[in-house]
Design an enzyme around this catalytic site. Structure first.
Site, PDB file in Angstrom:
ATOM      1  N   GLY A  88       0.821  -1.210   0.000  1.00 38.80           N
ATOM      2  CA  GLY A  88       0.000   0.000   0.000  1.00 38.80           C
ATOM      3  C   GLY A  88       0.849   1.252   0.000  1.00 38.80           C
ATOM      4  O   GLY A  88       2.070   1.208   0.153  1.00 38.80           O
ATOM      5  N   GLY A  90       2.605   3.731   1.476  1.00 34.08           N
ATOM      6  CA  GLY A  90       3.128   3.971   2.818  1.00 34.08           C
ATOM      7  C   GLY A  90       3.633   5.385   3.004  1.00 34.08           C
ATOM      8  O   GLY A  90       3.917   5.821   4.117  1.00 34.08           O
ATOM      9  N   GLY A 124       7.261   7.478   6.213  1.00 28.84           N
ATOM     10  CA  GLY A 124       6.315   8.170   5.335  1.00 28.84           C
ATOM     11  C   GLY A 124       6.932   9.285   4.516  1.00 28.84           C
ATOM     12  O   GLY A 124       6.234  10.013   3.813  1.00 28.84           O
ATOM     13  N   ARG A 174       3.764  13.418  -8.056  1.00 25.07           N
ATOM     14  CA  ARG A 174       3.815  12.467  -9.165  1.00 25.07           C
ATOM     15  C   ARG A 174       2.476  12.449  -9.880  1.00 25.07           C
ATOM     16  O   ARG A 174       1.426  12.474  -9.255  1.00 25.07           O
ATOM     17  CB  ARG A 174       4.150  11.085  -8.613  1.00 25.07           C
ATOM     18  CG  ARG A 174       4.114   9.976  -9.647  1.00 25.07           C
ATOM     19  CD  ARG A 174       4.874   8.760  -9.172  1.00 25.07           C
ATOM     20  NE  ARG A 174       4.161   7.998  -8.164  1.00 25.07           N
ATOM     21  CZ  ARG A 174       4.658   6.880  -7.602  1.00 25.07           C
ATOM     22  NH1 ARG A 174       5.848   6.431  -7.950  1.00 25.07           N
ATOM     23  NH2 ARG A 174       3.965   6.231  -6.704  1.00 25.07           N
ATOM     24  N   ARG A 181      -1.779  -1.066  -9.872  1.00 25.27           N
ATOM     25  CA  ARG A 181      -0.634  -1.931 -10.155  1.00 25.27           C
ATOM     26  C   ARG A 181      -1.102  -3.382 -10.240  1.00 25.27           C
ATOM     27  O   ARG A 181      -2.206  -3.697  -9.781  1.00 25.27           O
ATOM     28  CB  ARG A 181       0.372  -1.817  -8.998  1.00 25.27           C
ATOM     29  CG  ARG A 181       0.703  -0.390  -8.628  1.00 25.27           C
ATOM     30  CD  ARG A 181       0.757  -0.214  -7.107  1.00 25.27           C
ATOM     31  NE  ARG A 181       0.861   1.209  -6.752  1.00 25.27           N
ATOM     32  CZ  ARG A 181       1.992   1.864  -6.653  1.00 25.27           C
ATOM     33  NH1 ARG A 181       3.119   1.222  -6.819  1.00 25.27           N
ATOM     34  NH2 ARG A 181       2.031   3.155  -6.377  1.00 25.27           N
ATOM     35  N   ASP A 250       4.300  -4.762  -7.430  1.00 23.45           N
ATOM     36  CA  ASP A 250       3.691  -3.503  -6.981  1.00 23.45           C
ATOM     37  C   ASP A 250       4.241  -2.310  -7.751  1.00 23.45           C
ATOM     38  O   ASP A 250       3.730  -1.196  -7.613  1.00 23.45           O
ATOM     39  CB  ASP A 250       3.905  -3.306  -5.466  1.00 23.45           C
ATOM     40  CG  ASP A 250       5.364  -3.428  -5.066  1.00 23.45           C
ATOM     41  OD1 ASP A 250       5.960  -4.493  -5.322  1.00 23.45           O
ATOM     42  OD2 ASP A 250       5.915  -2.468  -4.501  1.00 23.45           O
ATOM     43  N   ASN A 251       5.278  -2.539  -8.559  1.00 20.84           N
ATOM     44  CA  ASN A 251       5.811  -1.460  -9.385  1.00 20.84           C
ATOM     45  C   ASN A 251       5.518  -1.709 -10.857  1.00 20.84           C
ATOM     46  O   ASN A 251       6.230  -1.224 -11.724  1.00 20.84           O
ATOM     47  CB  ASN A 251       7.318  -1.331  -9.160  1.00 20.84           C
ATOM     48  CG  ASN A 251       7.653  -0.876  -7.752  1.00 20.84           C
ATOM     49  OD1 ASN A 251       6.831  -0.217  -7.102  1.00 20.84           O
ATOM     50  ND2 ASN A 251       8.828  -1.219  -7.268  1.00 20.84           N
TER      51      ASN A 251
HETATM   52  P1  AMP Z   1       9.001   1.184  -3.163  1.00 24.82           P
HETATM   53  O1  AMP Z   1      10.301   0.514  -2.860  1.00 24.82           O
HETATM   54  O2  AMP Z   1       9.095   2.687  -3.215  1.00 24.82           O
HETATM   55  O3  AMP Z   1       8.302   0.605  -4.337  1.00 24.82           O
HETATM   56  O4  AMP Z   1       8.081   0.902  -1.890  1.00 24.82           O
HETATM   57  C1  AMP Z   1       7.684  -0.368  -1.491  1.00 24.82           C
HETATM   58  C2  AMP Z   1       6.729  -0.253  -0.334  1.00 24.82           C
HETATM   59  O5  AMP Z   1       7.358   0.352   0.795  1.00 24.82           O
HETATM   60  C3  AMP Z   1       5.498   0.602  -0.605  1.00 24.82           C
HETATM   61  O6  AMP Z   1       4.426   0.048   0.102  1.00 24.82           O
HETATM   62  C4  AMP Z   1       5.878   1.931  -0.048  1.00 24.82           C
HETATM   63  O7  AMP Z   1       4.775   2.718   0.290  1.00 24.82           O
HETATM   64  C5  AMP Z   1       6.672   1.532   1.184  1.00 24.82           C
HETATM   65  N1  AMP Z   1       7.643   2.554   1.580  1.00 24.82           N
HETATM   66  C6  AMP Z   1       8.797   2.866   0.960  1.00 24.82           C
HETATM   67  N2  AMP Z   1       9.439   3.850   1.626  1.00 24.82           N
HETATM   68  C7  AMP Z   1       8.677   4.178   2.690  1.00 24.82           C
HETATM   69  C8  AMP Z   1       8.794   5.126   3.751  1.00 24.82           C
HETATM   70  N3  AMP Z   1       9.837   5.942   3.860  1.00 24.82           N
HETATM   71  N4  AMP Z   1       7.792   5.176   4.645  1.00 24.82           N
HETATM   72  C9  AMP Z   1       6.734   4.349   4.563  1.00 24.82           C
HETATM   73  N5  AMP Z   1       6.570   3.454   3.598  1.00 24.82           N
HETATM   74  C10 AMP Z   1       7.524   3.355   2.668  1.00 24.82           C
HETATM   75 MG    MG Z   2       6.677   1.077  -5.322  1.00 23.05          MG
END
Ligand code: AMP
Ligand code: MG
Length: 492
Positions: A88, A90, A124, A174, A181, A250-251
């Site tokens: 989700g 985050g 976050g 963005r 996804r 998820d990407n």
């Molecule tokens: P990503 O690597 O950006 O595709 O993120 C993978 C997952 O980790 C997603 O659910 C993001 O929302 C969560 N996420 C990445 N960085 C953070 C952060 N700094 N705080 C909270 N959630 C994060």
């Molecule tokens: Mg992502």
């Protein structure tokens, strides 16, 4: 005066288990670093208002514009092959959707806007370095003609984020044609919630594949549509040496856009095994693995849709497998057509696939720079008898020397003259890509010295990638040995 966002929100009309309503967490001192004025206009927003202090308040999440959706979306995902039932948003909050000047519905999302119910252990927030990387690379991809999420703005928060090392905090605005996804489907499928899978599929059809609604089997048409767009997308990545770096489900966007620019990087020297991401220890997401990984991700999507494809599960599996079987054909057709265009071929002949494969093999053998080799070949197309600028790019030119006469003979079978071929090739073979060492230098200047002039300069170069820009010739050059970036980090 209030900056007006002409929101037309559709995702919030989906069932409440699709998202969490959450407001951004205010930040200390928003400062606008960059507004993408052209994109703002395209979205029906007023760029002048967004550049006021109030604009920075909105783009940092301190102030919500009227009728914003303000939600974090639920999704799951396979990360490096392991299923995580709940990921989700985050750290991203959807401000809302607008219908742009071309009638296309687009999400406007604040990335780095604070904790949400999906944050797990995360803060976050987003750090300045990755925000700049995403801004640069996504806008470069758009200019290269590759489907991608866009960057509307980057704002400093006036706070620091705990990364190694500590960095300034930032928020990226963005823009995506949606943030749905493969992992969004997986979230509901993993819970056995077929009604939600169906509601999501219906939403995706209306939004991204309206023609599928007319098809004999709309859900099959949806699956085939996503397969087709992902095949095209990954084929275009391969043309420019783009390595996504985290092709987790998820990407993987249902709309077929490049999304999530964490540890992405561009290959300089052509080598299909290239990996930059520090977390990709086994090369799962190496350059040359991207097509089979895309199919792997699409297979996860197909699994979610099986129950919608037929009442009988075995029948559904059979239909899904059939559709997935189409990926290779779609990918190969796109890949070969794009390669042929890069070699300046106007027609199609049976030996062309071999000719292009042999060029790539020559690049690999001679450790040549992918971008520069195709660009110099384009330049040489005006007078192909002289390949003197291309040959020195190869440390071992033997394979290239064998190949060159075949290419000359092949283009001689077409009526187009040299200058026509050169012009066509220059339209598909960029002079400038976001080379890692350049992106790194831009990030260092901004993060270490609060100097954003290099960021502005690289954007100016990369948003016009096919035109020779004499004053920026250095941006076309591969890194010197000591400049090479061997590893990239998510930095999340
Ligand atoms: P990503 O690597 O950006 O595709 O993120 C993978 C997952 O980790 C997603 O659910 C993001 O929302 C969560 N996420 C990445 N960085 C953070 C952060 N700094 N705080 C909270 N959630 C994060
Ligand atoms: Mg992502």
């Amino acid at each position: 005066m209030t900056a007006h966002f002409p929101f037309d929100n559709s995702y919030v009309a989906l069932p409440p288990n699709f998202f969490a309503r959450v407001a951004p967490t205010p930040v200390a001192a928003p400062r606008l670093i960059k507004l993408n004025r052209a994109l703002a206009v395209q979205l029906g927003l007023d760029p002048d208002l967004l550049e006021t202090p109030e604009g920075a308040e909105i783009l940092s999440g301190n102030q919500m514009p009227e009728s914003a959706a303000s939600i974090a979306m639920a999704y799951a995902g396979h990360q490096f092959g392991n299923f995580v039932p709940q990921l989700g948003d985050g750290r991203a909050i959807l401000l809302g959707e607008v219908v742009d000047r071309d009638g296309v519905r687009r999400d406007i999302q604040l990335k780095g806007a604070g904790r949400t119910p999906f944050s797990r252990m995360g803060d976050g927030r987003a750090a300045l370095g990755p925000v700049l990387r995403e801004y640069i690379v996504s806008e470069a991809m758009a200019a290269l003609g590759i489907p991608t999420t866009r960057s509307l703005a980057a704002v400093l928060t006036g706070e620091t984020v705990l990364r190694d090392p500590i960095q300034p905090g930032a928020v990226l605005t963005r823009v995506a044609s949606s943030h749905i996804r493969v992992g969004t489907f997986q979230y509901f499928a993993a819970r056995g919630d077929l009604d939600s899978v169906r509601a999501l599929a219906d939403h995706a059809i209306t939004r991204h594949y309206p023609e599928a609604a007319q098809a004999p089997s709309p859900y099959l048409a949806l699956l085939e549509g996503v397969i087709g767009r992902q095949a095209e997308l990954v084929a275009s990545w391969m043309m420019i040496g783009f390595i996504h770096g985290v092709m987790n489900t998820d990407n993987c966007s249902i709309a077929g856009e490049t999304i999530d620019y964490g540890p992405c990087a561009f290959m300089d020297t052509f080598d299909p095994k290239t990996v930059y991401s520090s977390i990709d220890q086994f090369g799962r997401y190496a350059y040359g693995n991207q097509p089979p990984i895309a199919l792997w991700n699409l297979t996860r999507l197909a699994e979610c849709l099986v129950r919608l494809l037929a009442d009988d599960e075995d029948k559904g599996v059979e239909i899904a497998q059939d559709a997935l079987g189409g990926f290779a054909e779609r990918f190969n057709a796109a890949y070969l057509a794009k390669l042929a265009a890069k070699l300046g071929l106007f027609t199609s002949q049976p030996d062309d696939p071999q000719l292009s494969q042999d060029f790539l093999a020559a690049l690999a053998k001679g450790e040549a720079d992918l971008t520069l080799a195709f660009r110099r070949l384009s330049d040489a197309a005006a007078d192909p008898s002289d390949l003197g600028e291309v040959r020195p790019l190869f440390s071992d030119p033997s394979a290239f020397d064998d190949w060159a006469p075949r290419w000359r003979a092949r283009i001689a079978t077409e009526p187009q003259d040299g200058p026509t071929r050169q012009a066509a090739m220059r339209q598909v073979n960029p002079a400038y890509i976001p080379r890692n060492h350049r992106v790194e230098a831009v990030i260092r200047a901004a993060v270490d010295r609060d100097d954003f002039a290099p960021f502005e300069e690289i954007l100016a170069v990369l948003t016009n990638p096919f035109e020779e820009q004499a004053e920026f010739a250095r941006y076309a050059e591969p890194p010197q040995l000591h400049e090479r970036v061997l590893e990239t980090f998510c930095g999340t």
